[in-house]
Enzyme design. Structure first.
Site, PDB file in Angstrom:
ATOM      1  N   GLY A  18       0.575  -1.437   0.003  1.00 20.98           N
ATOM      2  CA  GLY A  18       0.291   0.081   0.600  1.00 20.98           C
ATOM      3  C   GLY A  18       0.575   1.190  -0.087  1.00 20.98           C
ATOM      4  O   GLY A  18       0.291   2.324   0.138  1.00 20.98           O
ATOM      5  N   ASP A  87       6.801   7.577  -3.421  1.00 19.84           N
ATOM      6  CA  ASP A  87       6.788   5.782  -3.063  1.00 19.84           C
ATOM      7  C   ASP A  87       8.054   4.758  -3.198  1.00 19.84           C
ATOM      8  O   ASP A  87       7.935   3.759  -3.377  1.00 19.84           O
ATOM      9  CB  ASP A  87       5.487   5.187  -4.092  1.00 19.84           C
ATOM     10  CG  ASP A  87       5.606   5.098  -5.356  1.00 19.84           C
ATOM     11  OD1 ASP A  87       6.789   5.711  -5.814  1.00 19.84           O
ATOM     12  OD2 ASP A  87       4.528   4.726  -6.408  1.00 19.84           O
ATOM     13  N   VAL A 140      -2.871  -7.523  -3.504  1.00 22.63           N
ATOM     14  CA  VAL A 140      -2.363  -7.639  -4.913  1.00 22.63           C
ATOM     15  C   VAL A 140      -3.597  -8.426  -6.058  1.00 22.63           C
ATOM     16  O   VAL A 140      -3.209  -7.555  -6.959  1.00 22.63           O
ATOM     17  CB  VAL A 140      -1.226  -8.865  -5.352  1.00 22.63           C
ATOM     18  CG1 VAL A 140      -0.627  -9.349  -6.885  1.00 22.63           C
ATOM     19  CG2 VAL A 140       0.768  -8.157  -4.740  1.00 22.63           C
ATOM     20  N   ARG A 143      -6.237  -5.196  -6.160  1.00 28.15           N
ATOM     21  CA  ARG A 143      -6.201  -4.622  -6.584  1.00 28.15           C
ATOM     22  C   ARG A 143      -6.376  -4.978  -8.355  1.00 28.15           C
ATOM     23  O   ARG A 143      -6.365  -4.043  -9.733  1.00 28.15           O
ATOM     24  CB  ARG A 143      -4.487  -3.432  -6.115  1.00 28.15           C
ATOM     25  CG  ARG A 143      -3.569  -4.327  -7.175  1.00 28.15           C
ATOM     26  CD  ARG A 143      -2.189  -3.794  -6.166  1.00 28.15           C
ATOM     27  NE  ARG A 143      -1.252  -3.861  -6.336  1.00 28.15           N
ATOM     28  CZ  ARG A 143       0.074  -3.836  -6.091  1.00 28.15           C
ATOM     29  NH1 ARG A 143      -0.183  -2.052  -5.297  1.00 28.15           N
ATOM     30  NH2 ARG A 143       1.233  -4.033  -6.622  1.00 28.15           N
ATOM     31  N   PHE A 185      -5.329   2.996   4.017  1.00 24.37           N
ATOM     32  CA  PHE A 185      -4.965   4.082   4.235  1.00 24.37           C
ATOM     33  C   PHE A 185      -5.576   4.626   2.514  1.00 24.37           C
ATOM     34  O   PHE A 185      -6.144   5.810   2.737  1.00 24.37           O
ATOM     35  CB  PHE A 185      -3.139   4.156   3.325  1.00 24.37           C
ATOM     36  CG  PHE A 185      -2.543   4.270   4.705  1.00 24.37           C
ATOM     37  CD1 PHE A 185      -2.453   5.045   5.708  1.00 24.37           C
ATOM     38  CD2 PHE A 185      -1.543   3.087   4.855  1.00 24.37           C
ATOM     39  CE1 PHE A 185      -1.583   4.301   7.393  1.00 24.37           C
ATOM     40  CE2 PHE A 185      -0.554   2.439   5.781  1.00 24.37           C
ATOM     41  CZ  PHE A 185      -0.625   3.261   7.332  1.00 24.37           C
TER      42      PHE A 185
END
Length: 213
Positions: A18, A87, A140, A143, A185
């Site tokens: 995430g 990220d 995984v 998404r 989040f």
């Protein structure tokens, strides 16, 4: 508001944990520049998940060159003009290279890495997200990226182990280690605010955040 010294924040962790969702929310919250790894632009990534042995080196080198260019731009920019959230750490490329490349390929990768010498300013804070391999695999799948659906839990477990080993020794920047098992989040304002408050309160070189049951 974040403390004024937190100008450059990096969110890291294994696939599925995430980090990109958190980086996006954090950058939006503090009106920061957002720097993301360019996974969707890697033409070898989907083929890598279909045939790791054949396409591992090509996928890894694309990421190395892409991230090196981003690092160069970041190093030349004015970090004091505003906050930046990323990220990824460029150091993480070596983790994936060690996991995915055969010995001769890894030696070639190391040589190219040393020649390119990708560097960024040291982060003011690194947020390292952790989760169990089973949780990573579930996220995984959720998404739904087609090329990731064949990724096995064993691969994610080994990647998580390498991340744990790396951050056990990491001392280049203050580190907040976050157990994300019970945190969402992307969808939960409450979870994000809990972490944001923890970031604002951080004072030590290495601290932990874990939301209890």
């Amino acid at each position: 508001m974040l403390p004024a010294h937190l100008r450059y924040i990096v969110v890291e962790g294994p696939i599925g944990v995430g980090k990109t969702s958190l980086a996006r929310r954090l950058a939006a919250r503090i009106s920061a520049e957002l720097i993301l790894e360019q996974a969707a632009e890697n033409p070898f990534l989907a083929r890598f998940y279909e045939d790791k042995r054949r396409f591992a080196l090509a996928a890894q080198l694309f990421f190395l060159l892409s991230r090196t260019e981003q690092c160069r731009q970041l190093a030349q920019g004015d970090l004091f003009a505003g906050a930046t959230v990323s990220d990824y750490l460029i150091d993480k490329d070596m983790l994936f290279a060690r996991l995915n490349l055969e010995e001769a390929e890894f030696r070639l990768y190391q040589k190219l890495y040393q020649d390119l010498q990708p560097q960024t300013p040291a982060p003011d804070l690194v947020i390292y997200l952790q989760a169990a391999p089973a949780t990573l695999a579930q996220r995984v799948r959720r998404r739904g990226l087609p090329y990731e659906q064949g990724m096995g839990e064993a691969y994610l477990a080994e990647l998580a182990r390498l991340y744990t080993e790396f951050f056990y020794h990491y001392d280049a920047a203050p580190l907040l280690i976050v157990n994300s098992e019970r945190l969402n989040f992307a969808d939960s304002e409450e979870d994000f605010e809990l972490l944001f408050q923890r970031i604002c309160e951080m004072r030590g070189a290495r601290e932990f955040f874990n939301r209890g049951a």
